[in-house]
Design a protein around this motif. Structure first.
Motif, PDB file in Angstrom:
ATOM      1  N   GLY A  14       0.898  -1.290  -0.080  1.00  0.00           N
ATOM      2  CA  GLY A  14      -0.071   0.180  -0.119  1.00  0.00           C
ATOM      3  C   GLY A  14       0.981   1.199  -0.105  1.00  0.00           C
ATOM      4  O   GLY A  14       1.975   1.081   0.169  1.00  0.00           O
ATOM      5  N   ALA A  16       0.631   6.075  -0.387  1.00  0.00           N
ATOM      6  CA  ALA A  16      -0.128   7.255  -0.762  1.00  0.00           C
ATOM      7  C   ALA A  16       0.490   7.947  -1.805  1.00  0.00           C
ATOM      8  O   ALA A  16      -0.125   8.811  -2.496  1.00  0.00           O
ATOM      9  CB  ALA A  16      -0.029   7.971   0.480  1.00  0.00           C
ATOM     10  N   GLU A  17       1.437   7.551  -2.486  1.00  0.00           N
ATOM     11  CA  GLU A  17       2.056   8.348  -3.523  1.00  0.00           C
ATOM     12  C   GLU A  17       1.349   8.147  -4.749  1.00  0.00           C
ATOM     13  O   GLU A  17       0.725   7.017  -5.207  1.00  0.00           O
ATOM     14  CB  GLU A  17       3.288   7.926  -3.909  1.00  0.00           C
ATOM     15  CG  GLU A  17       4.416   8.042  -2.904  1.00  0.00           C
ATOM     16  CD  GLU A  17       5.749   7.923  -3.177  1.00  0.00           C
ATOM     17  OE1 GLU A  17       6.285   8.625  -3.842  1.00  0.00           O
ATOM     18  OE2 GLU A  17       6.358   6.661  -2.764  1.00  0.00           O
ATOM     19  N   GLU A  18       0.833   9.360  -5.372  1.00  0.00           N
ATOM     20  CA  GLU A  18       0.140   9.081  -6.690  1.00  0.00           C
ATOM     21  C   GLU A  18       0.953   9.199  -7.873  1.00  0.00           C
ATOM     22  O   GLU A  18       2.047   9.775  -7.932  1.00  0.00           O
ATOM     23  CB  GLU A  18      -0.971  10.324  -6.723  1.00  0.00           C
ATOM     24  CG  GLU A  18      -2.179   9.905  -5.635  1.00  0.00           C
ATOM     25  CD  GLU A  18      -2.900   9.171  -5.900  1.00  0.00           C
ATOM     26  OE1 GLU A  18      -3.046   8.647  -7.108  1.00  0.00           O
ATOM     27  OE2 GLU A  18      -3.664   8.674  -4.953  1.00  0.00           O
ATOM     28  N   ARG A  92       1.127   4.482  -9.210  1.00  0.00           N
ATOM     29  CA  ARG A  92       1.728   3.497  -7.902  1.00  0.00           C
ATOM     30  C   ARG A  92       0.531   3.231  -7.237  1.00  0.00           C
ATOM     31  O   ARG A  92       0.523   2.179  -6.635  1.00  0.00           O
ATOM     32  CB  ARG A  92       2.700   4.648  -7.109  1.00  0.00           C
ATOM     33  CG  ARG A  92       3.945   4.650  -7.973  1.00  0.00           C
ATOM     34  CD  ARG A  92       4.782   5.656  -7.063  1.00  0.00           C
ATOM     35  NE  ARG A  92       6.150   5.905  -7.607  1.00  0.00           N
ATOM     36  CZ  ARG A  92       7.097   6.802  -7.331  1.00  0.00           C
ATOM     37  NH1 ARG A  92       6.967   7.140  -6.039  1.00  0.00           N
ATOM     38  NH2 ARG A  92       8.228   6.857  -7.827  1.00  0.00           N
ATOM     39  N   ASN A  93      -0.686   4.101  -6.764  1.00  0.00           N
ATOM     40  CA  ASN A  93      -1.481   3.746  -6.143  1.00  0.00           C
ATOM     41  C   ASN A  93      -2.637   2.502  -6.672  1.00  0.00           C
ATOM     42  O   ASN A  93      -2.878   1.539  -5.999  1.00  0.00           O
ATOM     43  CB  ASN A  93      -2.325   4.740  -5.657  1.00  0.00           C
ATOM     44  CG  ASN A  93      -1.960   5.487  -4.477  1.00  0.00           C
ATOM     45  OD1 ASN A  93      -1.206   5.107  -3.851  1.00  0.00           O
ATOM     46  ND2 ASN A  93      -2.886   6.354  -4.060  1.00  0.00           N
ATOM     47  N   THR A  94      -2.364   2.504  -8.123  1.00  0.00           N
ATOM     48  CA  THR A  94      -3.183   1.448  -8.817  1.00  0.00           C
ATOM     49  C   THR A  94      -2.418   0.104  -8.520  1.00  0.00           C
ATOM     50  O   THR A  94      -3.067  -0.818  -8.388  1.00  0.00           O
ATOM     51  CB  THR A  94      -2.936   1.901 -10.296  1.00  0.00           C
ATOM     52  OG1 THR A  94      -3.675   2.988 -10.657  1.00  0.00           O
ATOM     53  CG2 THR A  94      -3.867   0.455 -11.001  1.00  0.00           C
ATOM     54  N   GLU A  97      -2.697  -1.065  -4.633  1.00  0.00           N
ATOM     55  CA  GLU A  97      -4.147  -1.489  -4.439  1.00  0.00           C
ATOM     56  C   GLU A  97      -4.261  -2.643  -4.695  1.00  0.00           C
ATOM     57  O   GLU A  97      -5.142  -3.445  -4.289  1.00  0.00           O
ATOM     58  CB  GLU A  97      -5.061  -0.320  -4.753  1.00  0.00           C
ATOM     59  CG  GLU A  97      -5.256   1.108  -4.055  1.00  0.00           C
ATOM     60  CD  GLU A  97      -6.161   1.932  -4.877  1.00  0.00           C
ATOM     61  OE1 GLU A  97      -6.592   1.546  -5.970  1.00  0.00           O
ATOM     62  OE2 GLU A  97      -6.035   3.059  -4.236  1.00  0.00           O
TER      63      GLU A  97
END
Length: 500
Positions: A14, A16-18, A92-94, A97
Motif C-alpha cells: 500500500g 499514498a504516492e500518486e 503507483r496507487n493502482t 491497491e
C-alpha cells in the motif's frame, strides 16, 4: 512487456504516492526502459487487456492468471509496486491497491522485509473448487543407499580441488581457452602418464593418451573404431554392453569364476576384442589370474586382437599387493581405460584412454575437432591436482576410510548374519553377499521396505550367460556419507534372510 525489479527495494502493498498513467487503452506490457526503478533486477512478464475494473482490474486479472496457470510459482517474489508501476506506466496507487486486494484474496502474501510473494497455496481460500484429498508423499529417494558405483560424495576434497583450480587458472596459457587439441590438454596427458606409470604399471606415452568424458565416452568411441565381435564378461554393467550394441557391435560372453574371466574361450571364438576388468572383476570382485593374463596377451598377439582394460577402481586395494595393469604386458595390444569417477567424483566427467599406436589416429578422427571434449579448465585442474600430490593424498585417505567401512560391514555380518558369505572384499568399493538360492528378489524387496536401496547380483548377469546363476547382493559400502553408514548397515542386516 517485461518489468525490471530492483531486489533491494522494499515491496509494501500500500502507499499514498500518486502517479499518472502514461499508457492508453489496449494491451500493455512492462519493459526495462530507462524509467526509475526499471533499470536493474528481475523481469516480470505481464499482459494487461481491457476489461471491467479499469487498469487495476486488468493488472489483477493478469496476476491471477499467472499464478493460476503456474507461471508464477508459490514463493516467487514480485517486483516492488513502485517498480512495477513505472514499468507498466500505471499510477503507483493502482499497483499498490491491486497488490493489497490480491493479498486479501489469498493470491499473494506480504511481509516486512520479505516483499510481496505468491502465496504457497495454488488457489485462493474461496475459490469454490473442491480440495483434493491429501495423501502422504513418498520420499524421492530411499533413506539409505548401498547401491554400488559411486564414491562418498561428501568426501570430495573441495579445498584441495579449489586450490588446484586457482593455480591452474592463473598459470593457464591463453591458448587453453581456444579449441585446443582433441587428445586433451598436454598438461593433463603428461600428469596422467606419470601417475599411471608409477601407480598402475602402465607404459604410457602422453602422445598416445586421449582424454575423454569418462569411461562411457571412451567405450562409445572404441565401439565405433573396432570392427567386429567383442567378448565381454558374463557379469558386468549392462549399460556398457548396450553401448557396444548401439555402435553395431555383436558381443559374446566369457564365463567367469573365482579366477576371473575364462579367457581360454577366446581362441577360435571370432572375437576381435575383449572388454575385461582384470584388476577387480566387476561385480564379483576377483582379479584375473596371472596365467590367464598371460593367455589373454597370447590370444591378442596370435589373432591380432585388442584387449579393452577397464581399470575402474584399481587404486583401492586392502588385503593384497596392487595388481598392475594388463597393459604393461603389451601396450600395442591393450587399450587401458581409466577415470576419476570412483576415486574423486563421477560429476567431473574426466577419463582417459592409453591407446596402441595403430588406434590413435582413428580415435582422434572419430572424436572430432570440437566434439566429445571434457572441459579444458577441469583438465588443467586435474593436472595440477595430480602433479601437486593432492590426488595421491586423497586416494590414501579414502583407501583408509573405505577399508574401515569394509571391516565394519564384515563385522556386522559376522555378528548378525554369519550364514551370509561375503566375497570380493580385497579391493574396490563394493562387496558381494551370497544368498540362498531363490531369495535374491525377496531380499531386495525386503531392503526396500527398510528404506534401503541395494541391488541384486542378477542385475549384472549377461542375458546370454550360461550356467546356474547365483543369488546375491552387490553392496556399495563406499556410497553413503560417513554419518549414514551405520544406519545403512543396520537396514541391510534387517533385510537379510534368517539362517536356514
Amino acid at each position: 512487456m517485461k518489468s525490471k525489479v530492483n531486489p533491494r527495494e522494499a515491496s509494501p502493498v500500500g502507499g499514498a504516492e500518486e502517479g499518472r498513467s502514461t499508457g492508453g487503452g489496449g494491451p500493455v506490457r512492462g519493459g526495462a526502459g530507462g524509467e526509475p526503478g526499471g533499470g536493474t533486477g528481475s523481469d516480470l512478464h505481464l499482459e494487461l487487456s481491457e476489461g471491467p475494473g479499469g487498469r487495476r482490474g486488468a493488472l489483477m486479472r493478469a496476476l491471477r492468471d499467472a499464478v493460476r496457470t503456474g507461471r508464477l510459482a508459490p514463493g516467487t517474489r514480485l517486483p516492488p509496486y513502485r517498480t512495477l508501476a513505472a514499468d507498466l506506466g500505471l499510477a503507483r496507487n493502482t499497483v499498490a491497491e491491486a497488490y493489497a486486494e490480491l493479498v486479501a484474496e489469498g493470491w499473494l502474501t506480504a511481509r516486512q522485509g520479505s516483499g510481496t510473494r505468491v502465496a504457497d497455496r495454488a488457489e485462493p481460500p474461496n475459490s469454490g473448487r473442491p480440495r483434493r484429498p491429501t495423501t502422504p508423499s513418498r520420499p524421492r529417494r530411499p533413506v539409505h543407499d548401498l547401491v554400488q558405483g559411486t564414491p562418498d560424495a561428501s568426501a570430495f576434497p573441495r579445498t584441495a580441488w579449489l586450490t588446484s583450480a586457482r593455480r591452474a587458472l592463473t598459470a593457464a596459457p591463453h591458448e587453453a581457452f581456444g579449441p585446443g587439441d582433441p587428445r586433451g590438454r598436454t598438461e593433463l596427458r603428461h600428469a596422467v602418464a606419470e601417475y599411471l606409470a608409477r601407480s598402475r604399471g602402465v607404459r604410457a606415452d602422453p602422445a598416445r593418451i586421449v582424454v575423454c568424458s569418462g569411461f562411457a565416452n571412451a567405450l562409445r568411441l572404441l565401439g565405433q573404431v573396432i570392427d567386429g565381435t567383442i567378448a565381454v564378461e558374463s557379469y558386468g554393467l549392462g549399460f556398457h554392453r548396450s553401448l557396444l550394441t548401439a555402435a553395431g557391435r555383436s558381443t559374446l560372453t566369457l564365463p567367469i569364476d573365482e579366477h576371473g574371466a575364462q579367457v581360454r574361450e577366446l581362441p577360435g571364438s571370432g572375437a576381435v576384442a575383449a572388454l575385461l576388468t582384470p584388476a577387480h572383476q566387476f561385480p564379483t570382485g576377483g582379479p584375473l589370474h596371472p596365467a590367464r593374463r598371460a593367455a589373454l596377451i597370447d590370444w591378442a598377439r596370435a589373432e591380432d586382437g585388442v584387449v579393452l582394460e577397464d581399470d575402474y577402481d584399481g587404486e583401492f586395494r586392502y588385503d593384497r599387493q596392487p595388481v598392475g595393469a594388463v597393459q604393461g604386458l603389451d601396450p600395442e595390444r591393450v587399450v587401458y581405460i581409466g577415470s576419476i569417477s570412483k576415486s574423486l567424483s563421477p560429476a567431473l566427467r574426466l577419463g582417459w584412454m592409453v591407446l596402441p599406436g595403430h588406434l590413435v589416429d582413428a580415435v582422434l578422427e572419430l572424436k572430432g575437432e570440437r566434439e566429445s571434449w571434457a572441459s579444458a579448465l577441469e583438465q588443467l585442474t586435474l593436472a595440477d591436482f595430480l602433479a601437486s600430490g593432492s590426488y595421491d593424498r586423497h586416494v590414501r585417505r579414502m583407501r583408509r576410510t573405505y577399508r574401515r567401512r569394509r571391516d565394519r560391514l564384515v563385522a556386522a555380518l559376522a555378528e548378525r548374519a554369519p550364514h551370509v558369505q561375503v566375497t570380493g572384499i580385497a579391493a574396490g568399493l563394493h562387496a558381494v553377499l551370497g544368498l540362498p538360492p531363490g531369495t535374491e528378489r525377496s531380499v531386495v524387496q525386503a531392503a526396500a521396505w527398510q528404506g534401503l536401496a541395494v541391488e541384486g547380483l542378477g542385475l549384472y548377469r549377461h542375458g546370454e550367460a550360461t550356467g546356474v546363476p547365483g543369488d546375491g547382493l552387490v553392496v556399495g559400502y563406499g556410497t553413503p556419507p560417513e554419518h549414514a553408514f551405520a544406519g545403512a548397515l543396520n537396514a541391510l542386516c534387517e533385510a537379510l534372510p534368517p539362517p536356514p
